[in-house]
Scaffold this motif. Structure first.
Motif, PDB file in Angstrom:
ATOM      1  N   VAL A  58       5.779  14.725  11.920  1.00 36.99           N
ATOM      2  CA  VAL A  58       4.912  14.277  10.835  1.00 36.99           C
ATOM      3  C   VAL A  58       5.280  14.993   9.542  1.00 36.99           C
ATOM      4  CG1 VAL A  58       2.524  14.103  10.047  1.00 36.99           C
ATOM      5  CG2 VAL A  58       3.054  13.814  12.475  1.00 36.99           C
ATOM      6  N   LEU A  59       5.528  16.291   9.645  1.00 35.93           N
ATOM      7  CA  LEU A  59       5.840  17.106   8.467  1.00 35.93           C
ATOM      8  C   LEU A  59       7.165  17.831   8.684  1.00 35.93           C
ATOM      9  CD1 LEU A  59       2.282  18.641   7.879  1.00 35.93           C
ATOM     10  CD2 LEU A  59       3.325  16.731   6.649  1.00 35.93           C
ATOM     11  N   GLY A  60       8.177  17.089   9.100  1.00 32.15           N
ATOM     12  CA  GLY A  60       9.442  17.704   9.484  1.00 32.15           C
ATOM     13  C   GLY A  60      10.344  18.052   8.319  1.00 32.15           C
ATOM     14  N   ALA A  61      11.277  18.968   8.582  1.00 35.80           N
ATOM     15  CA  ALA A  61      12.298  19.352   7.609  1.00 35.80           C
ATOM     16  C   ALA A  61      13.476  19.946   8.359  1.00 35.80           C
ATOM     17  CB  ALA A  61      11.760  20.351   6.598  1.00 35.80           C
ATOM     18  N   ARG A  62      14.633  19.900   7.723  1.00 34.27           N
ATOM     19  CA  ARG A  62      15.843  20.493   8.302  1.00 34.27           C
ATOM     20  C   ARG A  62      16.259  21.680   7.444  1.00 34.27           C
ATOM     21  NH1 ARG A  62      18.998  18.961  12.279  1.00 34.27           N
ATOM     22  NH2 ARG A  62      21.066  19.887  12.491  1.00 34.27           N
ATOM     23  N   LEU A  63      16.443  22.844   8.073  1.00 30.50           N
ATOM     24  CA  LEU A  63      16.814  24.042   7.334  1.00 30.50           C
ATOM     25  C   LEU A  63      18.297  24.020   6.978  1.00 30.50           C
ATOM     26  CD1 LEU A  63      14.891  26.880   9.194  1.00 30.50           C
ATOM     27  CD2 LEU A  63      14.119  25.352   7.386  1.00 30.50           C
ATOM     28  N   PRO A  64      18.640  24.508   5.797  1.00 28.56           N
ATOM     29  CA  PRO A  64      20.054  24.509   5.394  1.00 28.56           C
ATOM     30  C   PRO A  64      20.843  25.555   6.159  1.00 28.56           C
ATOM     31  CG  PRO A  64      18.733  25.657   3.769  1.00 28.56           C
ATOM     32  CD  PRO A  64      17.761  25.064   4.754  1.00 28.56           C
ATOM     33  N   SER A  65      22.098  25.251   6.427  1.00 24.46           N
ATOM     34  CA  SER A  65      22.984  26.239   7.040  1.00 24.46           C
ATOM     35  C   SER A  65      23.387  27.259   5.983  1.00 24.46           C
ATOM     36  CB  SER A  65      24.231  25.546   7.599  1.00 24.46           C
ATOM     37  OG  SER A  65      24.971  24.953   6.532  1.00 24.46           O
ATOM     38  N   LEU A  66      23.959  28.372   6.411  1.00 24.93           N
ATOM     39  CA  LEU A  66      24.354  29.411   5.465  1.00 24.93           C
ATOM     40  C   LEU A  66      25.473  28.931   4.551  1.00 24.93           C
ATOM     41  CD1 LEU A  66      23.827  32.251   4.508  1.00 24.93           C
ATOM     42  CD2 LEU A  66      25.393  33.098   6.262  1.00 24.93           C
ATOM     43  N   ARG A  67      26.348  28.070   5.048  1.00 30.45           N
ATOM     44  CA  ARG A  67      27.433  27.562   4.206  1.00 30.45           C
ATOM     45  C   ARG A  67      26.923  26.592   3.139  1.00 30.45           C
ATOM     46  NH1 ARG A  67      27.881  25.803   9.256  1.00 30.45           N
ATOM     47  NH2 ARG A  67      27.552  23.590   9.716  1.00 30.45           N
ATOM     48  N   GLU A  68      25.661  26.141   3.290  1.00 30.26           N
ATOM     49  CA  GLU A  68      25.051  25.294   2.273  1.00 30.26           C
ATOM     50  C   GLU A  68      24.300  26.107   1.226  1.00 30.26           C
ATOM     51  OE1 GLU A  68      23.449  21.316   4.084  1.00 30.26           O
ATOM     52  OE2 GLU A  68      23.154  22.879   5.600  1.00 30.26           O
ATOM     53  N   ARG A  69      24.266  27.412   1.402  1.00 28.77           N
ATOM     54  CA  ARG A  69      23.564  28.299   0.469  1.00 28.77           C
ATOM     55  C   ARG A  69      24.378  29.567   0.255  1.00 28.77           C
ATOM     56  NH1 ARG A  69      19.076  31.057   4.383  1.00 28.77           N
ATOM     57  NH2 ARG A  69      18.813  32.295   2.514  1.00 28.77           N
ATOM     58  N   THR A  70      25.655  29.398  -0.077  1.00 21.20           N
ATOM     59  CA  THR A  70      26.570  30.539  -0.191  1.00 21.20           C
ATOM     60  C   THR A  70      26.126  31.530  -1.265  1.00 21.20           C
ATOM     61  OG1 THR A  70      27.976  29.231  -1.669  1.00 21.20           O
ATOM     62  CG2 THR A  70      28.566  29.264   0.664  1.00 21.20           C
ATOM     63  N   GLU A  71      25.375  31.050  -2.274  1.00 17.58           N
ATOM     64  CA  GLU A  71      24.931  31.973  -3.319  1.00 17.58           C
ATOM     65  C   GLU A  71      23.923  32.989  -2.795  1.00 17.58           C
ATOM     66  OE1 GLU A  71      23.016  27.954  -4.517  1.00 17.58           O
ATOM     67  OE2 GLU A  71      24.483  28.664  -3.044  1.00 17.58           O
ATOM     68  N   ASP A  72      23.395  32.764  -1.594  1.00 10.06           N
ATOM     69  CA  ASP A  72      22.453  33.711  -1.000  1.00 10.06           C
ATOM     70  C   ASP A  72      23.137  34.766  -0.132  1.00 10.06           C
ATOM     71  OD1 ASP A  72      20.273  32.419  -2.132  1.00 10.06           O
ATOM     72  OD2 ASP A  72      19.986  31.097  -0.415  1.00 10.06           O
ATOM     73  N   ILE A  73      24.433  34.604   0.127  1.00  6.85           N
ATOM     74  CA  ILE A  73      25.113  35.490   1.069  1.00  6.85           C
ATOM     75  C   ILE A  73      25.112  36.940   0.603  1.00  6.85           C
ATOM     76  CG2 ILE A  73      27.377  36.057   2.048  1.00  6.85           C
ATOM     77  CD1 ILE A  73      27.857  33.090   2.432  1.00  6.85           C
ATOM     78  N   GLY A  74      25.358  37.158  -0.684  1.00  9.77           N
ATOM     79  CA  GLY A  74      25.370  38.525  -1.202  1.00  9.77           C
ATOM     80  C   GLY A  74      24.019  39.200  -1.053  1.00  9.77           C
ATOM     81  N   LEU A  75      22.960  38.477  -1.392  1.00 16.39           N
ATOM     82  CA  LEU A  75      21.603  39.018  -1.275  1.00 16.39           C
ATOM     83  C   LEU A  75      21.257  39.336   0.173  1.00 16.39           C
ATOM     84  CD1 LEU A  75      18.877  39.607  -2.693  1.00 16.39           C
ATOM     85  CD2 LEU A  75      18.264  37.217  -2.280  1.00 16.39           C
ATOM     86  N   LEU A  76      21.601  38.415   1.079  1.00 20.52           N
ATOM     87  CA  LEU A  76      21.313  38.626   2.492  1.00 20.52           C
ATOM     88  C   LEU A  76      22.125  39.790   3.064  1.00 20.52           C
ATOM     89  CD1 LEU A  76      21.247  34.883   3.586  1.00 20.52           C
ATOM     90  CD2 LEU A  76      19.299  36.440   3.666  1.00 20.52           C
ATOM     91  N   ALA A  77      23.403  39.835   2.706  1.00 21.63           N
ATOM     92  CA  ALA A  77      24.262  40.906   3.209  1.00 21.63           C
ATOM     93  C   ALA A  77      23.742  42.270   2.775  1.00 21.63           C
ATOM     94  CB  ALA A  77      25.693  40.704   2.728  1.00 21.63           C
ATOM     95  N   GLN A  78      23.334  42.376   1.512  1.00 16.61           N
ATOM     96  CA  GLN A  78      22.810  43.649   1.016  1.00 16.61           C
ATOM     97  C   GLN A  78      21.504  44.018   1.710  1.00 16.61           C
ATOM     98  OE1 GLN A  78      24.592  45.643  -1.357  1.00 16.61           O
ATOM     99  NE2 GLN A  78      23.192  47.030  -0.306  1.00 16.61           N
ATOM    100  N   HIS A  79      20.679  43.010   1.988  1.00 18.90           N
ATOM    101  CA  HIS A  79      19.428  43.256   2.713  1.00 18.90           C
ATOM    102  C   HIS A  79      19.703  43.796   4.110  1.00 18.90           C
ATOM    103  CE1 HIS A  79      15.440  42.654   4.403  1.00 18.90           C
ATOM    104  NE2 HIS A  79      15.971  41.920   5.361  1.00 18.90           N
ATOM    105  N   PHE A  80      20.660  43.199   4.814  1.00 18.53           N
ATOM    106  CA  PHE A  80      20.975  43.639   6.172  1.00 18.53           C
ATOM    107  C   PHE A  80      21.632  45.019   6.179  1.00 18.53           C
ATOM    108  CE2 PHE A  80      21.336  38.875   7.026  1.00 18.53           C
ATOM    109  CZ  PHE A  80      20.028  38.799   7.468  1.00 18.53           C
ATOM    110  N   LEU A  81      22.386  45.338   5.124  1.00 16.10           N
ATOM    111  CA  LEU A  81      23.025  46.653   5.050  1.00 16.10           C
ATOM    112  C   LEU A  81      22.000  47.742   4.772  1.00 16.10           C
ATOM    113  CD1 LEU A  81      26.259  45.864   3.004  1.00 16.10           C
ATOM    114  CD2 LEU A  81      26.134  46.510   5.408  1.00 16.10           C
ATOM    115  N   GLY A  82      21.034  47.454   3.913  1.00 12.61           N
ATOM    116  CA  GLY A  82      20.027  48.436   3.568  1.00 12.61           C
ATOM    117  C   GLY A  82      20.472  49.358   2.445  1.00 12.61           C
TER     118      GLY A  82
END
Length: 453
Positions: A315-339
């Motif tokens: 009824v209220l479905g959505a598909r989440l984007p893959s990481l390759r569809e949001r490459t501009e977020d990779i740096g932010l995510l990588a830094q978050h995981f590194l700490g």
């Protein structure tokens, strides 16, 4: 002394405490209030005990809410999803209460706690209406913090769309279907929807269909009566009953067998279910969130998934984007995981952004953890610290660094000539060739010239 309702006087409580003296004191207090009490010293002992006997609630005592305590809580919930766990800690922060709740606690109390307050918390857990409260603050404060703070990281348009979708669907009571590749964060999104919903102060119960044997899945979802099948030594509530009044998150939804799909459809439509081996119908009110890494409409077309169930859930479905569809977020995510205290070295982000990431955000998290352990220089992730598949993939894409030379155009004589001109200095030779040192090492191995100068 406050009286405990007669219906709860057979409540079986499990105390998990490393302090034997304190455990004995609490046992005496609860026994006086007609609770049946068992005690263990660790989460592993609790898991073993609850595998062999029924427990209505567990009380996990700790000092600081350390990572090990949260891990113990998760292990308990993973082993026995229907077990209501109360955390009692010396920690008094709202953040600690939220972290305990995210890990699966139904209540969070602070030491010292009076016998009456603890008995009341157990009574509430025994009625299966989980709370998330804290003695140092009011319940709405905890709920508001959850609603106003998202744990989803990203600045891309794709993630912004996801966040807007969460804000729109969360207040509704309709089912939600989350589709997306493995590792895209479907469970995280489900938790965000629950946290922003009108039942955020009630239970969020999760189950992964792929992790439960098909023969036991019906019992896990709907419960069973004693003696209904071999091994059913006691009556058990299912997860729908455990989540009554709150949210049930079913991961790997596409793995449900056909007969379970039909039974699930009825529960979604009218809220009625029957435990395995029972003729009695029970009414539940549950917000359903389902997730799958499959494309369910394709499963419907192939006949592997019921069309009516698909349209009822989607009824209220959505598909989440893959990481390759949001490459501009990779740096932010990588830094978050590194700490804190860690940075990405020269050229690393470019390689990360060019990689395909079949495992998505989960894979990126694992890669960063690996790099921290194997880093040649503390605090800096260099290209040589990355897994070979990431570097190799970039080489195959003919990644050019500082010039027009790529690995496919580098022949043996040219590589050896540059290496000789730089007196065998591989780091300097790699820079001259426009490649990284790992690529140079592979070329030297390929040309059987590893020790050439």
């Amino acid at each position: 002394m406050n009286s405990i309702p007669h219906a709860l006087r057979s409540t079986h409580v499990l105390l998990v405490d490393t302090d034997s003296n304190h455990c004995s004191e609490v046992t005496d207090q609860l026994s006086q209030r007609q609770f049946h009490v068992s005690t263990v010293a660790s989460a592993s002992e609790a898991i073993q005990l609850t595998s062999n006997q029924r427990c209505d609630a567990a009380v996990l005592f700790c000092d600081e809410l350390e990572p090990q305590v949260l891990d113990d809580l998760r292990h308990l919930q993973s082993a026995h999803a229907s077990l209501q766990v109360i955390v009692v800690s010396t920690t008094t922060s709202i953040t600690a209460a939220v972290e305990a709740m995210k890990a699966g606690a139904c209540d969070f109390l602070t030491k010292p706690i009076s016998p009456n307050a603890l008995a009341l918390a157990i009574q509430t857990a025994g009625t299966n209406r989980p709370r998330c409260t804290h003695t140092a603050c009011s319940q709405p404060a905890v709920v508001r913090e959850k609603k106003n703070k998202t744990s989803i990281l990203g600045k891309s348009a794709a993630i912004d769309s996801v966040l807007q979708w969460i804000a729109r669907v969360a207040p509704s009571e309709m089912p939600v279907l989350i589709e997306g590749e493995s590792g895209t964060g479907k469970e995280l999104v489900a938790r965000e929807i629950h946290a922003a919903s009108n039942v955020a102060d009630q239970a969020l119960v999760t189950i992964n269909c792929a992790a439960v044997p098909a023969s036991l899945l019906e019992s896990e979802l709907f419960g069973h009566e004693k003696g209904s099948f071999t091994g059913a030594i006691a009556t058990k509530r299912g997860l729908f009953e455990t989540a009554d009044g709150g949210t049930l998150f079913i991961d790997e939804f596409g793995e449900l067998a056909g007969d379970l799909q039909a039974k699930l459809l009825r529960v979604i439509e009218d809220g009625r279910l029957r435990r395995v081996g029972s003729t009695e119908e029970r009414q539940v009110n549950v917000r359903l969130i389902a997730a799958t890494n499959k494309t369910l409409i394709d499963e419907v077309r192939s006949g592997r998934f019921r069309e009516d169930l698909f349209y009822r859930v989607n009824v209220l479905g959505a598909r989440l984007p893959s990481l390759r569809e949001r490459t501009e977020d990779i740096g932010l995510l990588a830094q978050h995981f590194l700490g804190e205290g860690w940075v990405l070295g020269d050229g690393v982000l470019e390689l990360l952004q060019r990689y395909n990431w079949p495992g998505n955000v989960r894979q990126l998290s694992n890669v960063m953890e690996r790099c921290k352990v194997l880093a040649g220089q503390p605090g800096i992730i260099a290209i040589d610290d990355l897994p070979s598949e990431i570097v190799d993939a970039s080489d195959q894409q003919q990644l050019e660094i500082g010039g027009n030379v790529d690995l496919h155009t580098l022949n043996r004589s040219h590589v050896l000539k540059v290496l000789k001109q730089n007196r065998g200095n591989k780091a300097k030779s790699a820079r001259v060739l426009g490649i990284n040192r790992r690529s140079l090492y592979r070329l030297l191995e390929k040309y059987n010239a590893k020790h050439s100068a």
